[in-house]
Design a protein around this motif. Sequence first.
Motif, short mmCIF file in Angstrom:
data_model
loop_
_atom_site.label_atom_id
_atom_site.label_comp_id
_atom_site.label_asym_id
_atom_site.label_seq_id
_atom_site.Cartn_x
_atom_site.Cartn_y
_atom_site.Cartn_z
N ILE A 53 -10.72 1.33 -14.01
CA ILE A 53 -10.85 1.50 -12.57
C ILE A 53 -9.66 2.28 -12.01
O ILE A 53 -8.57 2.26 -12.58
N ARG A 54 -9.94 2.97 -10.89
CA ARG A 54 -8.87 3.59 -10.10
C ARG A 54 -8.85 2.87 -8.77
O ARG A 54 -9.87 2.77 -8.09
N ALA A 55 -7.68 2.34 -8.38
CA ALA A 55 -7.63 1.46 -7.20
C ALA A 55 -6.29 1.59 -6.50
O ALA A 55 -5.34 2.17 -7.03
N ARG A 56 -6.26 1.03 -5.33
CA ARG A 56 -5.01 0.90 -4.57
C ARG A 56 -4.81 -0.59 -4.26
O ARG A 56 -5.76 -1.35 -4.13
N ILE A 57 -3.54 -1.01 -4.17
CA ILE A 57 -3.22 -2.41 -3.90
C ILE A 57 -3.24 -2.67 -2.41
O ILE A 57 -2.75 -1.86 -1.61
N SER A 58 -3.82 -3.79 -2.00
CA SER A 58 -3.86 -4.18 -0.61
C SER A 58 -3.73 -5.69 -0.53
O SER A 58 -3.56 -6.37 -1.55
N GLU A 109 0.82 -1.20 0.00
CA GLU A 109 0.00 0.00 0.00
C GLU A 109 0.86 1.26 0.00
O GLU A 109 0.45 2.29 -0.56
N LEU A 110 2.05 1.20 0.61
CA LEU A 110 2.94 2.36 0.57
C LEU A 110 3.59 2.51 -0.80
O LEU A 110 3.81 3.61 -1.28
N GLN A 111 3.90 1.38 -1.46
CA GLN A 111 4.58 1.42 -2.75
C GLN A 111 3.63 1.80 -3.88
O GLN A 111 3.99 2.53 -4.80
N PHE A 112 2.39 1.30 -3.85
CA PHE A 112 1.41 1.55 -4.90
C PHE A 112 0.18 2.19 -4.26
O PHE A 112 -0.77 1.52 -3.90
N ARG A 113 0.22 3.53 -4.13
CA ARG A 113 -0.89 4.22 -3.47
C ARG A 113 -2.11 4.29 -4.34
O ARG A 113 -3.23 4.16 -3.87
N GLN A 114 -1.94 4.51 -5.62
CA GLN A 114 -3.09 4.63 -6.51
C GLN A 114 -2.64 4.34 -7.94
O GLN A 114 -1.57 4.77 -8.36
N LEU A 115 -3.45 3.60 -8.68
CA LEU A 115 -3.14 3.31 -10.07
C LEU A 115 -4.43 3.08 -10.84
O LEU A 115 -5.47 2.81 -10.27
N TRP A 116 -4.31 3.23 -12.17
CA TRP A 116 -5.44 3.02 -13.08
C TRP A 116 -5.22 1.72 -13.83
O TRP A 116 -4.11 1.41 -14.26
N LEU A 117 -6.30 0.94 -14.00
CA LEU A 117 -6.23 -0.30 -14.76
C LEU A 117 -7.44 -0.41 -15.66
O LEU A 117 -8.53 0.08 -15.34
N CYS A 118 -7.24 -1.09 -16.79
CA CYS A 118 -8.32 -1.38 -17.72
C CYS A 118 -8.36 -2.87 -17.96
O CYS A 118 -7.31 -3.49 -18.17
N GLY A 119 -9.53 -3.48 -17.90
CA GLY A 119 -9.63 -4.91 -18.09
C GLY A 119 -11.08 -5.36 -18.16
O GLY A 119 -12.01 -4.55 -18.15
N GLU A 120 -11.25 -6.68 -18.20
CA GLU A 120 -12.58 -7.29 -18.33
C GLU A 120 -13.03 -7.85 -16.99
O GLU A 120 -12.26 -8.49 -16.28
N ILE A 121 -14.30 -7.64 -16.65
CA ILE A 121 -14.87 -8.13 -15.40
C ILE A 121 -15.25 -9.59 -15.54
O ILE A 121 -15.83 -10.01 -16.54
N SER A 122 -14.95 -10.40 -14.50
CA SER A 122 -15.41 -11.78 -14.43
C SER A 122 -15.67 -12.12 -12.97
O SER A 122 -15.16 -11.46 -12.05
N ASN A 123 -16.49 -13.17 -12.74
CA ASN A 123 -16.82 -13.65 -11.39
C ASN A 123 -17.39 -12.54 -10.52
O ASN A 123 -17.07 -12.43 -9.33
N PHE A 124 -18.26 -11.72 -11.07
CA PHE A 124 -18.82 -10.60 -10.32
C PHE A 124 -19.83 -11.10 -9.29
O PHE A 124 -20.71 -11.91 -9.60
N VAL A 125 -19.70 -10.62 -8.04
CA VAL A 125 -20.62 -10.96 -6.95
C VAL A 125 -20.97 -9.67 -6.21
O VAL A 125 -20.08 -8.92 -5.79
N ALA A 126 -22.27 -9.41 -6.06
CA ALA A 126 -22.75 -8.30 -5.25
C ALA A 126 -23.23 -8.89 -3.93
O ALA A 126 -24.29 -9.53 -3.85
N ALA A 127 -22.45 -8.73 -2.85
CA ALA A 127 -22.78 -9.32 -1.56
C ALA A 127 -23.98 -8.62 -0.94
O ALA A 127 -24.32 -7.48 -1.28
#
Length: 449
Positions: A86-91, A28-46
């Motif tokens: 998406i805009r995300a952070r690694i954890s 989380e300290l090394q990769f605070r925020q990044l943008w990724l583009c890809g395809e969604i799979s195994n989507f679950v809405a809890a």
Amino acid sequence: MNQQQNPATNPEIYTVSRLNAEVRLTLELQFRQLWLCGEISNFVAASSGHWYFSLKDAAAQVKVAMFKQANRNAAFMPRNGQQVLIRARISVYEPRGEYQLLVDFIEPAGDGLLRQQYEMLKARLTAEGLLAPERKKPLPAQVRRIGVITSPTGAAVRDILTVLARRAPALEVIIYPALVQGAQAAQDLQAALSHAIRRNEVDVLIIGRGGGSLEDLYCFNDEALARQIAFCPLPIVSAVGHEIDFTIADFVADMRAATPSAAAELVSPDQQHQLTQLMQLQQRLQRGIRQQLGQQAQKFLQQYGKLQLLHPKRALEQQQQRLDELQLRLNRAGQHQVERKQQQLRQHQQALLQQAPRTGEWFQHSKTLSERLQRAMQQQLQQRAQQWQQHSALLHQVSPLATLNRGYSLSFNADNQLVKSVQQLKAGDVLTVRFADGSALTEVKQIQS
């Protein structure tokens, strides 16, 4: 002392929990925020409102979580097979030791991808110093001939010629025609610029067009064109768009004009020469201010990122995700047990029907037992679900965030240390007061014991 008892020769032994926690902090300290583009799979809405899915491309995939605090701002419901940005952070999800992405923004791929490519190119050119103010060439004090790279039939060339005819009708203007929109526009603009450099017959160049969408203006975000503009020996004024439109060409050019008409005013001589100098100084000041603001914003984001890593919300999110996972496992196990019991009951019913002389009575009795068993299993599942909800509520009650929601606050000094006593304070200290929904700065005026 033997070697096994000497701490200087024994390696440090980690627990699995400590290892996963330190790996999470490192990522989380090394990769605070990044943008990724890809395809969604195994989507679950809890049922808790959180989203879980995988983001994949042709060669790899990564697990993703988007908590309800973030996904409630999404403009659409994701679906499997959909391409997204998406805009995300690694954890790291510590209970399983799996790394994942925590998303705070999502949108369908398209214009968002163009914006991402734009920002990546801008960052790369900035790192190379091509956007630095000190490398930009000043406009010549005496201009006799102006070159214009644009479409010969567009509104931009008409605006430029109209302004030049009004301000300096004696100036010579040479048009270097080029496409300014479409797949071939970037190459056409490069060819026109190369032609102008090779002939070396003008004192200053204007390159531009009228405003448009991000896609319409994207030829002016071409990397090869940007580098050609940056290393052009002739001073270049970029005039792309109407006021608010910015392209990569605007940043690498020696000067940026908001409109083609404004570019014509900048390069043409006028009696108000001091006003022109003032505009140049203003632009330099604005660039310096933006650079300073950018540096200060970067420092702020670094400090803010470190603070967020220690926020109790992180631990609570981990617990919430763990509860969702256990609830899904409980539901699957309960359903499996019901199906297994039903299968056994059907087998017993079949055996009884074959052996008992009173077939009708036994069949009715087995049917009654089946209904009772189903009601009992449903009641047990409801009790288990209620227990999970109670445990979740108890966890929320002991959370530091719940304490803040009840109206309490936390005070931190300038070293980001929690203030626990008035003895730590003196008049004039500036404190950061943390509330449930944000923070505020306050200054100590008087101390009372």
